[in-house]
Write a protein that holds these residues in place. Structure first.
Motif, short mmCIF file in Angstrom:
data_model
loop_
_atom_site.label_atom_id
_atom_site.label_comp_id
_atom_site.label_asym_id
_atom_site.label_seq_id
_atom_site.Cartn_x
_atom_site.Cartn_y
_atom_site.Cartn_z
N PHE A 1 62.78 -35.23 32.08
CA PHE A 1 63.58 -34.23 31.37
C PHE A 1 64.29 -33.30 32.35
O PHE A 1 63.68 -32.77 33.26
N THR A 2 65.58 -33.13 32.16
CA THR A 2 66.33 -32.06 32.82
C THR A 2 67.11 -31.39 31.69
O THR A 2 67.21 -31.96 30.60
N PRO A 3 67.65 -30.19 31.92
CA PRO A 3 68.25 -29.50 30.77
C PRO A 3 69.31 -30.34 30.05
O PRO A 3 70.29 -30.77 30.65
N GLY A 4 69.07 -30.57 28.78
CA GLY A 4 70.02 -31.31 27.96
C GLY A 4 70.02 -32.81 28.18
O GLY A 4 70.81 -33.52 27.56
N VAL A 5 69.15 -33.30 29.06
CA VAL A 5 69.16 -34.73 29.40
C VAL A 5 67.75 -35.31 29.39
O VAL A 5 66.82 -34.70 29.90
N VAL A 6 67.63 -36.49 28.80
CA VAL A 6 66.38 -37.24 28.84
C VAL A 6 66.66 -38.58 29.49
O VAL A 6 67.72 -39.19 29.24
N ARG A 7 65.75 -39.01 30.36
CA ARG A 7 65.89 -40.35 30.96
C ARG A 7 64.62 -41.14 30.70
O ARG A 7 63.51 -40.60 30.80
N LEU A 8 64.82 -42.42 30.40
CA LEU A 8 63.71 -43.35 30.23
C LEU A 8 63.42 -43.94 31.60
O LEU A 8 64.31 -44.55 32.20
N LEU A 9 62.21 -43.75 32.10
CA LEU A 9 61.89 -44.23 33.44
C LEU A 9 61.73 -45.75 33.46
O LEU A 9 61.46 -46.37 32.43
N GLY A 10 61.91 -46.31 34.65
CA GLY A 10 61.80 -47.76 34.82
C GLY A 10 63.00 -48.29 35.57
O GLY A 10 64.13 -48.01 35.18
N ASP A 11 62.75 -49.09 36.62
CA ASP A 11 63.83 -49.55 37.47
C ASP A 11 64.52 -50.79 36.93
O ASP A 11 65.60 -51.15 37.40
N THR A 12 63.89 -51.47 36.00
CA THR A 12 64.51 -52.69 35.47
C THR A 12 64.51 -52.61 33.94
O THR A 12 63.79 -51.82 33.34
N GLU A 13 65.32 -53.48 33.38
CA GLU A 13 65.39 -53.57 31.93
C GLU A 13 63.99 -53.82 31.37
O GLU A 13 63.59 -53.22 30.37
N GLU A 14 63.24 -54.72 32.02
CA GLU A 14 61.93 -55.10 31.52
C GLU A 14 60.97 -53.90 31.49
O GLU A 14 60.24 -53.68 30.52
N VAL A 15 61.00 -53.14 32.57
CA VAL A 15 60.09 -51.99 32.66
C VAL A 15 60.49 -50.92 31.64
O VAL A 15 59.64 -50.36 30.94
N ARG A 16 61.78 -50.68 31.52
CA ARG A 16 62.22 -49.67 30.54
C ARG A 16 61.84 -50.12 29.12
O ARG A 16 61.40 -49.32 28.30
N THR A 17 62.00 -51.40 28.86
CA THR A 17 61.65 -51.94 27.54
C THR A 17 60.16 -51.76 27.27
O THR A 17 59.75 -51.35 26.16
N LYS A 18 59.34 -52.05 28.28
CA LYS A 18 57.90 -51.89 28.14
C LYS A 18 57.55 -50.41 27.90
O LYS A 18 56.75 -50.08 27.02
#
Lengths: 322, 322
Positions: A68-85
């Protein structure tokens, strides 16, 4: 009391109801003030409303896969597979905790969220997409009998099953369905035509015609199921299919998978009446208005809001797409 | 050297070439940094590039009918009539002083610039609209012979007169023309069909069909006539008209007013080839690509840039419209 009929613009405003940054910059900024952007690299892939942001920030509930940073959310994970998991883990926890009603409509259908250049960013459960305001894709087909010298144009219109989770009993496009991971719009419409309307794949392949798409930014009503106010930007690929009258051997759509109670053959005036009366599922109104414009039924001369209606049916979304 | 063929997306980018605030917010801000907004009340009705702003600020040249605040220009006058008179005076002076090349193409055709709710804001000479970046309207029609079991779809394609001021010798939509003050899109296309293609009004009324519109933000190339870089956002109402083969009694478009040298009957593959080869006037490419999408010739499966092409052909402009 006289019944309140909806104008075509009102119908479009029901489905394209998130403020537009081009035409309503102040309303857009005001709305976004308490929304977070779901970002991947420098691209916004969805908008997150405060109640979802609050849940994401609860690490015990949602896990540690979010930044989390102000006004922004990021889904962690370096690859599509990890982000999906990672997003899958969060959603499983929310589902078990019954944190969001909308997840009670869990589908076990995976939707793809795109990074730029049409690359998948991650894949997620369909019913959860409105929690993240990411684009959902689908295919819709209007099956119709052209006008003749003695008969007006007629459209095949299904009535959704009374027991369906979303928009029970409402009128729908002849065939419509969401597009899961790995599908393409054409195969999607052929599959749905079989499942929803018992139309043979071979017939649909020979007769259906791609005619563009509608796009809009929907904010869910309670009839959509789950919490009201969830964000659902959509791109619906549109198909037309000309058929003959049943009396001349034309195919008759029939309910098949229980999603539809019956298929009605309505002339254009009946369809217009049911539209104005609010009987169609909102995004099906959008597909029908686009159909009416492409077929010269609504024109610049008979529809005062022609330009705005068509513009809103083709809304540019800021998110990367397929 | 191998010829360089243009992709369909490249064709669209030639006609929709002003940065889009939704998808290219940084490029848009950078571009707007030295442009002024032409405003009426709280609404932007056009964008003014630096060279035009400089001319407007020269009171001796342009008169005292303009008000300047940082980044904003206003045309003075409390009524539509007064504003129309004031801008007319400025344009007359520019024309006499030969201040802008584009005004050597003076048309004596008046175009309406709109305030919100479709009310006219002022009326101005057609050839001057790109100096103020205001929306110009027109009507375009594609006249075609549907495919049969043995023959592909064919389109009637005019070649613009070699001596025409703008885009001489280029290929065009079957019928196309600008929409002056007081006209409506339907009457416009019927009139142009007679003037440009010798098609009888009665025939066109019976057979032409309104099918929507394309909108884009064009930045003029030198082939448009006058200075390159002038701003021309446009809304072009689109019509389709099915005709028979000439051998079966179908109407044959013929040059009439000297604007067109000849009408060619091309099949879809020939049209695609000439498009890729850059032979069509840019905004006519836009109308044809919209036609190809509506007719299932370009699809999500055979055109990798399908979503972006169709989105850019339906660009939302921030200015009030008809």
């Amino acid at each position: 009391m006289a019944p309140k009929f909806k104008s075509n613009l009102e119908l479009v405003k029901q489905v394209d109801c998130f403020p537009n940054s081009i035409t309503e910059p102040e309303a857009f900024s005001e709305r976004m003030a308490d929304h977070a952007r779901l970002m991947y690299l420098s691209h916004t892939v969805g908008y997150i409303i405060p109640s979802v942001l609050e849940a994401l920030q609860d690490k015990e509930l949602s896990g540690e896969w979010w930044e989390f940073t102000p006004g922004v959310v990021r889904l962690l994970g370096d690859t599509e597979e990890v982000r999906t998991k990672n997003i899958g883990e969060t959603l499983d926890r929310w589902r078990k905790a019954k944190r969001f009603q909308v997840l009670s409509g869990w589908r076990n259908e995976m939707y793809t969220i795109y990074a730029p250049q049409g690359k998948p960013c991650f894949i997620m459960e369909r019913s959860a997409t409105p929690l993240f305001g990411v684009i959902a894709y689908g295919s819709h087909m209007t099956v119709y009998i052209p006008a003749t010298a003695t008969s007006p144009m007629k459209l095949w219109v299904p009535r959704r099953a009374a027991g369906k989770q979303t928009y029970p009993g409402m009128l729908d496009n002849t065939v419509a369905g969401g597009m899961g991971d790995g599908a393409n719009p054409w195969e999607c419409i052929i599959k749905e035509a079989g499942e929803e309307a018992s139309l043979e794949a071979e017939y649909v392949r020979a007769h259906a015609k791609a005619v563009g798409y509608v796009s809009y930014f929907y904010v869910r009503h309670k009839e959509a199921g789950g919490e009201a106010g969830l964000l659902q930007p959509e791109i619906e690929y549109c198909y037309d299919m000309v058929v003959k009258e049943p009396s001349e051997g034309g195919p008759v759509p029939r309910p098949c998978d229980g999603e539809v109670d019956e298929h009605l053959l309505m002339d254009v005036e009946e369809v217009k009446m049911h539209l104005a009366d609010g009987k169609f599922k909102p995004n099906c109104s959008a597909v029908l208005l686009d159909f009416f414009i492409r077929h010269g039924i609504l024109t610049a001369e008979n529809e005062p809001d022609y330009l705005e209606i068509y513009a809103r049916l083709h809304r540019r979304l800021e998110f990367p797409t397929r």
